[in-house]
Design an enzyme around this catalytic site. Structure first.
Site, PDB file in Angstrom:
ATOM      1  N   LEU A 152     -80.613  75.122  87.439  1.00  7.10           N
ATOM      2  CA  LEU A 152     -80.775  74.060  86.441  1.00  7.10           C
ATOM      3  C   LEU A 152     -82.126  74.123  85.760  1.00  7.10           C
ATOM      4  O   LEU A 152     -82.291  73.630  84.641  1.00  7.10           O
ATOM      5  CB  LEU A 152     -80.607  72.687  87.111  1.00  7.10           C
ATOM      6  CG  LEU A 152     -79.245  72.401  87.758  1.00  7.10           C
ATOM      7  CD1 LEU A 152     -79.288  71.068  88.504  1.00  7.10           C
ATOM      8  CD2 LEU A 152     -78.152  72.387  86.706  1.00  7.10           C
ATOM      9  N   ALA A 158     -91.427  75.275  92.243  1.00  8.05           N
ATOM     10  CA  ALA A 158     -90.066  75.154  92.750  1.00  8.05           C
ATOM     11  C   ALA A 158     -89.069  75.553  91.682  1.00  8.05           C
ATOM     12  O   ALA A 158     -89.391  75.611  90.494  1.00  8.05           O
ATOM     13  CB  ALA A 158     -89.787  73.718  93.206  1.00  8.05           C
ATOM     14  N   ASP A 281     -97.945  62.569  87.908  1.00 11.54           N
ATOM     15  CA  ASP A 281     -97.497  63.525  86.897  1.00 11.54           C
ATOM     16  C   ASP A 281     -96.482  62.872  85.949  1.00 11.54           C
ATOM     17  O   ASP A 281     -95.429  63.429  85.664  1.00 11.54           O
ATOM     18  CB  ASP A 281     -96.896  64.760  87.551  1.00 11.54           C
ATOM     19  CG  ASP A 281     -96.896  65.974  86.617  1.00 11.54           C
ATOM     20  OD1 ASP A 281     -97.662  65.972  85.635  1.00 11.54           O
ATOM     21  OD2 ASP A 281     -96.128  66.917  86.870  1.00 11.54           O
TER      22      ASP A 281
END
Length: 497
Positions: A152, A158, A281
């Site tokens: 995705l 990551a 963030d």
């Protein structure tokens, strides 16, 4: 069938050496073809080598099988569950689920995997030989519970893939963190401390329960080699993308739409801050949208959405930088995304400390971006540099981009982008600002709407006078999110070409 053909088949039919050993069986290879024998893999700490050579622990035949074709080695996850990973040692390939591992490369094995050794070494289904009763009492592998799907997205630390729950069939998103490398020489106490810290942080994420925060479902720590592990974080899957893409598609958002989105963002932030969490963030890429389509014009929309949208749920995501701050109420790690990072994080003149107010600054940048389509701080607006712009709180509301935006919106942004954290709004003050109760057609707030709480001590007065819209320098042009996104896409295409 000719005699020569029979002989050819007999030569290529894989056989294996049944080794006598005192090691218990950890897994089995079940032959795909009916006449193939099954192979038991012993639990041997030094590794089990499979190949054509008589020196191998497990021997198979085949015209293109290497003398030492692959090696099975033990690994263990945090719950004490043992796994095997296979290292390809061959010239003609070891395949897992029809994909080549690659010589000297390693992959973790899970029950149900199909292994094939070159072309003539045979195909087998891999299964762990774990006692069922014992297995029910231990934490399962990610692959016991989920089937991995398509990618995705990816980031610096990551990658995110789709996955399907084997039991419920639910589709989820799984964030797979880049491997953490260790060593046999690492201090055991330090390893235990790191494991306990990870456990604490993951338990915290799993405890979150708020409609404006992406739901955390589970996590797994899996070995991928003898000295490396990775974490699988299972999340609620959002199907409608990021706030970033919505801004890119529209160039900017209207005030009513921005208010509706921002109210939900503040609700999620309030939950985090009440639980002593700094997200660290906040940016459009980390605000996800769950859109319910409108199937009929008779359906009443829940907000100022596009005509085809019935409802939009806003969810804060990506807690890769989130930190449990506990009683101290501050932390001192330099992190965040440059254009959205708070000045106290960048300031290294003194000991770097910051609080939940860092999220409020980032939210102010986000609000600015939603309303005009470009960030208040950037290298395109230099001099000074973007870092100095942030440290000095140097920004402006440029004409004509801000001419149609109400003064109350500008006042709120001015109350969020305050260099001194102590004078900056907190999440509660932000949510109570009069901009949220102002109608779209009202440019000037009424005197009854303005409270002392909504007035920043150093902001431009908004009760009777308009906030100044600044003309851009003739040689300066801000770069919108749409332009930056298009430029990045063109760069990627040219790089591939």
């Amino acid at each position: 069938m000719s005699l020569s053909r029979k002989r050819f088949l007999q030569d290529e039919t894989p056989t294996h050496k049944r080794v006598s050993h005192d090691f218990p069986t950890i897994a089995k290879l079940y032959g795909v073809i009916a006449e193939a024998s099954h192979i038991s893999i012993p639990r041997k700490s030094g590794g089990v080598v499979l190949g054509r050579s008589s020196a191998c622990d497990l021997r198979i035949s085949g015209t293109d099988v290497s003398s030492k074709h692959c090696q099975f080695s033990l690994a263990c996850n945090e719950a004490g569950r043992e796994f095997l990973y296979v290292t390809d040692m061959s010239s003609n390939g070891t395949f897992v689920n029809d994909e080549l591992i690659g010589k000297a490369s390693t992959t973790l094995l899970k029950s149900g995997d199909k292994l094939q050794f070159a072309k003539t070494g045979g195909a087998y289904i891999f299964r762990y030989a774990v006692d069922e009763v014992e297995d029910r009492n231990r934490k399962k592998s990610f692959f016991d519970d989920y089937i991995m799907g398509a990618p995705l997205g990816s980031g610096h630390y990551a990658v995110v893939k789709e996955a399907r729950d084997r039991h419920s069939g639910d589709v989820v998103a799984v964030k797979i963190f880049h491997p953490n490398k260790g060593s046999n020489n690492v201090n055991t106490q330090k390893q235990e401390e790191e494991t306990a810290k990870l456990q604490q942080e993951m338990n915290l994420l799993l405890s979150f329960n708020h409609p404006n925060i992406v739901k955390f479902i589970s996590y797994y720590v899996e070995p991928i080699s003898q000295h490396s592990v990775t974490t699988y974080l299972v999340l609620e899957k959002m199907n409608d993308g990021e706030l970033f893409q919505r801004i890119v598609n529209k160039s900017k958002l209207g005030q009513l739409e921005t208010k509706a989105i921002f109210r939900q963002l503040l609700s999620g932030l309030s939950y985090l801050h009440d639980n002593n969490i700094i997200h660290r963030d906040i940016k459009p890429e980390n605000i996800l949208l769950d859109i319910t389509p409108r199937t009929s014009s008779e359906q009443i929309q829940t907000g100022p959405w596009d005509e085809h949208e019935l409802d939009i749920k806003v969810k804060i995501a990506d807690f890769g930088l989130a930190k449990f701050i506990g009683e101290l109420k501050f932390t001192n790690t330099l992190c965040g995304t440059p254009a959205y990072v708070a000045p106290e994080i960048l300031d290294n003149s003194n000991e770097r400390t910051y609080s939940t107010k860092a999220d409020i600054w980032s939210s102010g940048v986000l609000l600015y971006v939603c309303l005009c389509g470009f960030p208040p701080f950037s290298e395109e607006l230099a001099p000074p540099s973007m870092k100095d712009q942030i440290l000095e709180g140097k920004y402006a509301f440029y004409s004509p981009y801000w001419d149609d935006i109400s003064d109350s919106a500008l006042d709120l942004i001015s109350s969020l982008l305050v260099v001194e954290p102590g004078q900056r709004f907190d999440v509660s003050q932000t949510a109570r600002h009069f901009w949220f109760s102002e109608s779209e057609n009202s440019i000037e707030p009424s005197s009854s709407q303005i409270s002392s709480e909504a007035m920043h001590v150093e902001s431009i007065a908004t009760s009777t006078s308009s906030i100044e819209r600044t003309q851009l320098r003739s040689n300066t042009q801000p770069l919108s999110l749409r332009e930056a996104y298009t430029s990045e896409l063109n760069f990627q295409k040219s790089s591939v070409a």
